[in-house]
Design a protein around this motif. Structure first.
Motif, PDB file in Angstrom:
ATOM      1  N   CYS A   1      -7.502   3.478  -5.515  1.00  0.00           N
ATOM      2  CA  CYS A   1      -7.705   4.928  -5.496  1.00  0.00           C
ATOM      3  C   CYS A   1      -9.180   5.264  -5.444  1.00  0.00           C
ATOM      4  O   CYS A   1      -9.576   6.228  -4.788  1.00  0.00           O
TER       5      CYS A   1
ATOM      6  N   ARG B   1      -4.067  11.486   6.108  1.00  0.00           N
ATOM      7  CA  ARG B   1      -3.739  10.168   5.551  1.00  0.00           C
ATOM      8  C   ARG B   1      -4.292  10.016   4.142  1.00  0.00           C
ATOM      9  O   ARG B   1      -3.643   9.467   3.262  1.00  0.00           O
TER      10      ARG B   1
ATOM     11  N   ASN C   1      -4.473  -0.470  -8.781  1.00  0.00           N
ATOM     12  CA  ASN C   1      -4.323   0.920  -8.339  1.00  0.00           C
ATOM     13  C   ASN C   1      -5.583   1.731  -8.623  1.00  0.00           C
ATOM     14  O   ASN C   1      -5.976   2.575  -7.821  1.00  0.00           O
TER      15      ASN C   1
ATOM     16  N   SER D   1      -2.178  12.072   1.691  1.00  0.00           N
ATOM     17  CA  SER D   1      -0.879  11.441   1.511  1.00  0.00           C
ATOM     18  C   SER D   1      -0.988  10.191   0.632  1.00  0.00           C
ATOM     19  O   SER D   1      -0.182   9.991  -0.278  1.00  0.00           O
ATOM     20  N   TYR D   2      -1.994   9.362   0.909  1.00  0.00           N
ATOM     21  CA  TYR D   2      -2.178   8.146   0.112  1.00  0.00           C
ATOM     22  C   TYR D   2      -2.431   8.482  -1.349  1.00  0.00           C
ATOM     23  O   TYR D   2      -1.827   7.913  -2.248  1.00  0.00           O
ATOM     24  N   ARG D   3      -3.341   9.416  -1.588  1.00  0.00           N
ATOM     25  CA  ARG D   3      -3.711   9.777  -2.959  1.00  0.00           C
ATOM     26  C   ARG D   3      -2.519  10.368  -3.716  1.00  0.00           C
ATOM     27  O   ARG D   3      -2.359  10.129  -4.909  1.00  0.00           O
ATOM     28  N   ALA D   4      -1.659  11.128  -3.023  1.00  0.00           N
ATOM     29  CA  ALA D   4      -0.462  11.684  -3.668  1.00  0.00           C
ATOM     30  C   ALA D   4       0.562  10.581  -3.937  1.00  0.00           C
ATOM     31  O   ALA D   4       1.161  10.522  -5.023  1.00  0.00           O
ATOM     32  N   ARG D   5       0.752   9.707  -2.970  1.00  0.00           N
ATOM     33  CA  ARG D   5       1.744   8.640  -3.081  1.00  0.00           C
ATOM     34  C   ARG D   5       1.417   7.652  -4.192  1.00  0.00           C
ATOM     35  O   ARG D   5       2.303   7.137  -4.866  1.00  0.00           O
ATOM     36  N   HIS D   6       0.137   7.410  -4.411  1.00  0.00           N
ATOM     37  CA  HIS D   6      -0.279   6.418  -5.405  1.00  0.00           C
ATOM     38  C   HIS D   6      -0.747   7.041  -6.718  1.00  0.00           C
ATOM     39  O   HIS D   6      -1.318   6.341  -7.560  1.00  0.00           O
ATOM     40  N   HIS D   7      -0.531   8.338  -6.897  1.00  0.00           N
ATOM     41  CA  HIS D   7      -0.872   9.046  -8.139  1.00  0.00           C
ATOM     42  C   HIS D   7      -2.342   8.841  -8.514  1.00  0.00           C
ATOM     43  O   HIS D   7      -2.670   8.439  -9.621  1.00  0.00           O
TER      44      HIS D   7
END
Length: 165
Positions: free
Chosen positions: A162, A138, A158, A141-147
């Protein structure tokens, strides 16, 4: 000692070396007091302040474009709260420290200074969700999705989301 005109990496290394040099003087003072059977000065006591000021006098430079890194380090330690405090809508707030907002529009908020120098409140996080950041899948995925490798300025939600992840 060094001057303010040095580049950043060399300046950091020099400040670190200067602080170590000054601390050797303080430790020598503490060891000498212990050898004489006296109790060493505790941090914040008058004896400690005298030892620090004597170390500053010894290490201070006479050039006009230089400074004593120990003086700077001590100033930062003594005035840490003052440097991180500001006034927002008439009350004192701490800058850059996220806090929970149970009745607010979001889960957390943080006070930061924007480009113009004004203090703003940044709200972030969904109050009705648990983030479960302890799950590596998770989290990735979160870190990739939110750049999160380039989250943007501190004045945006953001950045703080992050940072929490």
């Amino acid at each position: 000692m060094h001057t303010i005109n040095d580049d950043g990496a060399n300046e950091f290394q020099q400040v670190q070396a200067d602080v170590e040099e000054a601390s050797k003087g303080l430790w020598a003072n503490i060891r000498a007091k212990k050898a004489r059977g006296e109790k060493p000065a505790r941090k914040g006591s008058e004896d400690y302040k005298k030892a620090v000021s004597s170390a500053k006098r010894i290490n201070a430079m006479d050039e006009t474009d230089s400074y004593c890194p120990n003086c700077l380090a001590e100033y930062i330690v003594e005035n840490y709260n003052k440097l991180n405090e500001a006034e927002y809508q008439g009350r004192k707030v701490s800058l850059g420290k996220p806090f929970l907002t149970p009745g607010g529009p979001k889960k957390r908020s943080v006070y930061v200074k924007n480009d113009k120098g004004n203090i703003i409140k940044v709200n972030f996080g969904d109050p009705n969700m648990r983030i479960k950041k302890s799950n590596p899948g998770r989290r990735k995925s979160y870190r990739a999705r939110h750049h999160c490798q380039s989250p943007g300025p501190r004045t945006k939600a953001n950045y703080w989301s992050c940072k929490q992840w």
